[in-house]
Motif scaffolding. Sequence first.
Motif, PDB file in Angstrom:
ATOM      1  N   LEU A  18      -3.992   7.756   0.237  1.00 34.23           N
ATOM      2  CA  LEU A  18      -3.036   6.854  -0.416  1.00 34.23           C
ATOM      3  C   LEU A  18      -3.184   5.400   0.031  1.00 34.23           C
ATOM      4  CD1 LEU A  18       0.121   9.135  -0.462  1.00 34.23           C
ATOM      5  CD2 LEU A  18      -1.265   8.435  -2.412  1.00 34.23           C
ATOM      6  N   THR A  21      -6.742   3.931  -1.438  1.00 33.42           N
ATOM      7  CA  THR A  21      -6.672   3.712  -2.884  1.00 33.42           C
ATOM      8  C   THR A  21      -5.651   2.625  -3.245  1.00 33.42           C
ATOM      9  OG1 THR A  21      -5.081   5.521  -3.103  1.00 33.42           O
ATOM     10  CG2 THR A  21      -7.405   6.046  -3.499  1.00 33.42           C
ATOM     11  N   ASN A  22      -5.068   2.003  -2.230  1.00 31.13           N
ATOM     12  CA  ASN A  22      -4.079   0.927  -2.390  1.00 31.13           C
ATOM     13  C   ASN A  22      -2.831   1.356  -3.148  1.00 31.13           C
ATOM     14  OD1 ASN A  22      -5.319  -1.138  -0.921  1.00 31.13           O
ATOM     15  ND2 ASN A  22      -6.700  -1.555  -2.617  1.00 31.13           N
ATOM     16  N   LYS A  23      -2.506   2.615  -3.066  1.00 29.62           N
ATOM     17  CA  LYS A  23      -1.272   3.094  -3.690  1.00 29.62           C
ATOM     18  C   LYS A  23      -0.076   2.841  -2.776  1.00 29.62           C
ATOM     19  CE  LYS A  23      -3.334   6.345  -6.838  1.00 29.62           C
ATOM     20  NZ  LYS A  23      -3.286   5.488  -7.995  1.00 29.62           N
ATOM     21  N   LYS A  25       0.862   0.543   0.749  1.00 23.96           N
ATOM     22  CA  LYS A  25       0.373  -0.525   1.636  1.00 23.96           C
ATOM     23  C   LYS A  25       1.316  -0.678   2.837  1.00 23.96           C
ATOM     24  CE  LYS A  25      -1.746  -2.855  -2.212  1.00 23.96           C
ATOM     25  NZ  LYS A  25      -1.780  -4.012  -3.073  1.00 23.96           N
ATOM     26  N   GLU A  87       7.945   6.239  -0.383  1.00 25.15           N
ATOM     27  CA  GLU A  87       6.899   5.588  -1.172  1.00 25.15           C
ATOM     28  C   GLU A  87       6.092   6.614  -1.971  1.00 25.15           C
ATOM     29  OE1 GLU A  87       6.077   2.247  -1.511  1.00 25.15           O
ATOM     30  OE2 GLU A  87       7.888   1.768  -0.397  1.00 25.15           O
ATOM     31  N   LEU A  91       5.707   6.958  -6.090  1.00 26.66           N
ATOM     32  CA  LEU A  91       4.419   7.068  -6.789  1.00 26.66           C
ATOM     33  C   LEU A  91       4.424   8.223  -7.779  1.00 26.66           C
ATOM     34  CD1 LEU A  91       1.799   6.526  -3.955  1.00 26.66           C
ATOM     35  CD2 LEU A  91       2.127   5.110  -5.970  1.00 26.66           C
ATOM     36  N   CYS A  95       4.420   8.071 -12.424  1.00 27.50           N
ATOM     37  CA  CYS A  95       3.377   8.618 -13.305  1.00 27.50           C
ATOM     38  C   CYS A  95       3.983   8.860 -14.687  1.00 27.50           C
ATOM     39  CB  CYS A  95       2.813   9.923 -12.749  1.00 27.50           C
ATOM     40  SG  CYS A  95       1.869   9.739 -11.251  1.00 27.50           S
ATOM     41  N   GLU A 100      -2.398  10.264 -15.307  1.00 24.94           N
ATOM     42  CA  GLU A 100      -1.980   9.564 -14.083  1.00 24.94           C
ATOM     43  C   GLU A 100      -1.540  10.570 -13.031  1.00 24.94           C
ATOM     44  OE1 GLU A 100       1.139   6.771 -14.902  1.00 24.94           O
ATOM     45  OE2 GLU A 100      -0.061   5.680 -16.358  1.00 24.94           O
ATOM     46  N   LYS A 103      -4.543  12.327 -11.424  1.00 20.44           N
ATOM     47  CA  LYS A 103      -5.223  11.482 -10.433  1.00 20.44           C
ATOM     48  C   LYS A 103      -4.447  11.441  -9.119  1.00 20.44           C
ATOM     49  CE  LYS A 103      -7.540   8.351 -13.649  1.00 20.44           C
ATOM     50  NZ  LYS A 103      -7.592   6.975 -14.154  1.00 20.44           N
ATOM     51  N   LEU A 104      -3.127  11.274  -9.228  1.00 25.00           N
ATOM     52  CA  LEU A 104      -2.299  11.240  -8.020  1.00 25.00           C
ATOM     53  C   LEU A 104      -2.312  12.598  -7.319  1.00 25.00           C
ATOM     54  CD1 LEU A 104      -0.402   9.706  -6.142  1.00 25.00           C
ATOM     55  CD2 LEU A 104       1.491  10.420  -7.605  1.00 25.00           C
TER      56      LEU A 104
END
Length: 148
Positions: A18, A21-23, A25, A87, A91, A95, A100, A103-104
């Motif tokens: 996570l 992949t910059n999901k 930070k 967080e 995410l 979606c 989406e 992918k997550l």
Amino acid sequence: MFHKPRKSNQYRRKGKNLIATNKIKPEQWHISEAEAKEALKLKGYDVKQIKKIHRLKHQVCISYWDAKGNVCSSFFSYRIFARWQEEAEKLIYTCQTLKEWAKLNYVMKYEFAYYHYPSEIEDTLHAILENHLCVLKATEQQVVLQSF
């Protein structure tokens, strides 16, 4: 005279967590001393007071005084903080399509396989992923039925 072949580690996909992949930070989070103290206590550390918090991209270095008055310092994963779960839940809920979500879900499977998550957090995130999948499938079926 013959050397044993070097043991190779299991192949790890690069850039599939996570953070990479910059999901999420976490290095931008402003972790309070109270938040750090709570996270360390949940991990079983005997923390009297936090001395210093140094945020890095993939982990946080926390220096603290223990109950005996010793200064301790170590690196910790951001996954020990309650904010990480919040967080990750955001995410999942953001979606909007099955693509989406898929992918997550792929990234989350990697997270659960390679990083230690407390079982209650892992179970909660699994449940939210499954529930959101059901919601997305239901809304997709409604869209298909309405288009006829």
